[in-house]
Design a protein around this motif. Structure first.
Motif, PDB file in Angstrom:
ATOM      1  N   HIS A  15      -5.087  -0.656  -6.064  1.00  0.00           N
ATOM      2  CA  HIS A  15      -6.442  -0.244  -6.458  1.00  0.00           C
ATOM      3  C   HIS A  15      -6.947   0.891  -5.570  1.00  0.00           C
ATOM      4  O   HIS A  15      -8.086   0.862  -5.096  1.00  0.00           O
ATOM      5  N   LEU A  16      -6.075   1.865  -5.350  1.00  0.00           N
ATOM      6  CA  LEU A  16      -6.430   3.040  -4.550  1.00  0.00           C
ATOM      7  C   LEU A  16      -6.927   4.139  -5.486  1.00  0.00           C
ATOM      8  O   LEU A  16      -6.410   4.305  -6.585  1.00  0.00           O
ATOM      9  N   ASP A  20      -3.122  10.530  -2.807  1.00  0.00           N
ATOM     10  CA  ASP A  20      -2.979  10.759  -1.363  1.00  0.00           C
ATOM     11  C   ASP A  20      -3.153   9.456  -0.581  1.00  0.00           C
ATOM     12  O   ASP A  20      -2.436   9.201   0.387  1.00  0.00           O
ATOM     13  N   ARG A  21      -4.100   8.645  -0.999  1.00  0.00           N
ATOM     14  CA  ARG A  21      -4.321   7.364  -0.329  1.00  0.00           C
ATOM     15  C   ARG A  21      -3.147   6.422  -0.587  1.00  0.00           C
ATOM     16  O   ARG A  21      -2.732   5.686   0.306  1.00  0.00           O
ATOM     17  N   GLY A  77      -1.844  -1.795   9.636  1.00  0.00           N
ATOM     18  CA  GLY A  77      -3.179  -1.317   9.960  1.00  0.00           C
ATOM     19  C   GLY A  77      -3.166  -0.267  11.055  1.00  0.00           C
ATOM     20  O   GLY A  77      -3.886   0.742  10.983  1.00  0.00           O
ATOM     21  N   GLU A  78      -2.332  -0.478  12.065  1.00  0.00           N
ATOM     22  CA  GLU A  78      -2.205   0.502  13.144  1.00  0.00           C
ATOM     23  C   GLU A  78      -1.673   1.829  12.599  1.00  0.00           C
ATOM     24  O   GLU A  78      -2.129   2.897  13.006  1.00  0.00           O
ATOM     25  N   ASP A  84      -7.300   8.392   5.798  1.00  0.00           N
ATOM     26  CA  ASP A  84      -8.536   8.051   5.088  1.00  0.00           C
ATOM     27  C   ASP A  84      -8.396   6.737   4.320  1.00  0.00           C
ATOM     28  O   ASP A  84      -9.173   6.453   3.418  1.00  0.00           O
ATOM     29  N   VAL A  85      -7.413   5.919   4.704  1.00  0.00           N
ATOM     30  CA  VAL A  85      -7.189   4.614   4.090  1.00  0.00           C
ATOM     31  C   VAL A  85      -7.678   3.544   5.059  1.00  0.00           C
ATOM     32  O   VAL A  85      -7.368   3.587   6.248  1.00  0.00           O
ATOM     33  N   GLU A  86      -8.457   2.608   4.557  1.00  0.00           N
ATOM     34  CA  GLU A  86      -9.047   1.565   5.385  1.00  0.00           C
ATOM     35  C   GLU A  86      -7.981   0.636   5.977  1.00  0.00           C
ATOM     36  O   GLU A  86      -7.274  -0.045   5.235  1.00  0.00           O
ATOM     37  N   ALA A  87      -7.889   0.608   7.290  1.00  0.00           N
ATOM     38  CA  ALA A  87      -6.928  -0.268   7.968  1.00  0.00           C
ATOM     39  C   ALA A  87      -7.246  -1.739   7.695  1.00  0.00           C
ATOM     40  O   ALA A  87      -6.340  -2.579   7.696  1.00  0.00           O
TER      41      ALA A  87
END
Length: 135
Positions: A15-16, A20-21, A77-78, A84-87
């Motif tokens: 669901h991006l 790019d994300r 996440g790291e 610009d993607v939420e960790a």
């Protein structure tokens, strides 16, 4: 399968809102996955992926890290920090990328891959939401 097709699967499953994300999420997950594999298994997985994606798995530091689910998601996440993607959504993206992998790899290779991962990561490969026939 081409890189763009893989990213498209990840974009849909994760669901991006942009390709790019989806690419950033894919890179973070595949690099982390590559870290968990031995060099030989990483090469086998890479052989079934488009070149750009294959490089992400092959070029990782193959130390067989043996991440459990929490460690794996934390590591993804790291890897996402500075993008610009939420960790905070790393688990969602890990699930989306492994869904795309389940479509891209043969059943035998998928089983070989899973055999090298901590059992705690099995749920990432269950309930695949992408239909292999329509991918």
């Amino acid at each position: 399968m081409q890189d763009e097709e893989f990213y498209g699967l990840v974009q849909e499953a994760g669901h991006l809102d942009t390709m790019d994300r989806a690419q950033a999420a894919t890179e973070a997950v595949l690099e982390t996955l590559g870290e968990t594999l031995t060099g030989g298994e990483a090469e086998n997985v890479a052989a079934q992926l488009p070149d750009e994606l294959a490089g992400l798995v092959e070029d990782a530091d193959h130390d067989g890290a043996g991440y459990d689910r929490e460690d794996f998601v934390e590591r993804v996440g790291e890897q996402l920090r500075g993008t610009d993607v939420e960790a905070d959504d790393a688990e969602q993206y890990a699930d989306a990328v492994t869904d795309a992998l389940a479509v891209a790899l043969t059943d035998g290779e998928l089983q070989d891959l899973k055999s090298q991962l901590d059992d705690d990561l099995d749920p990432l490969f269950e309930g695949v939401t992408i239909d292999r026939e329509n991918a």
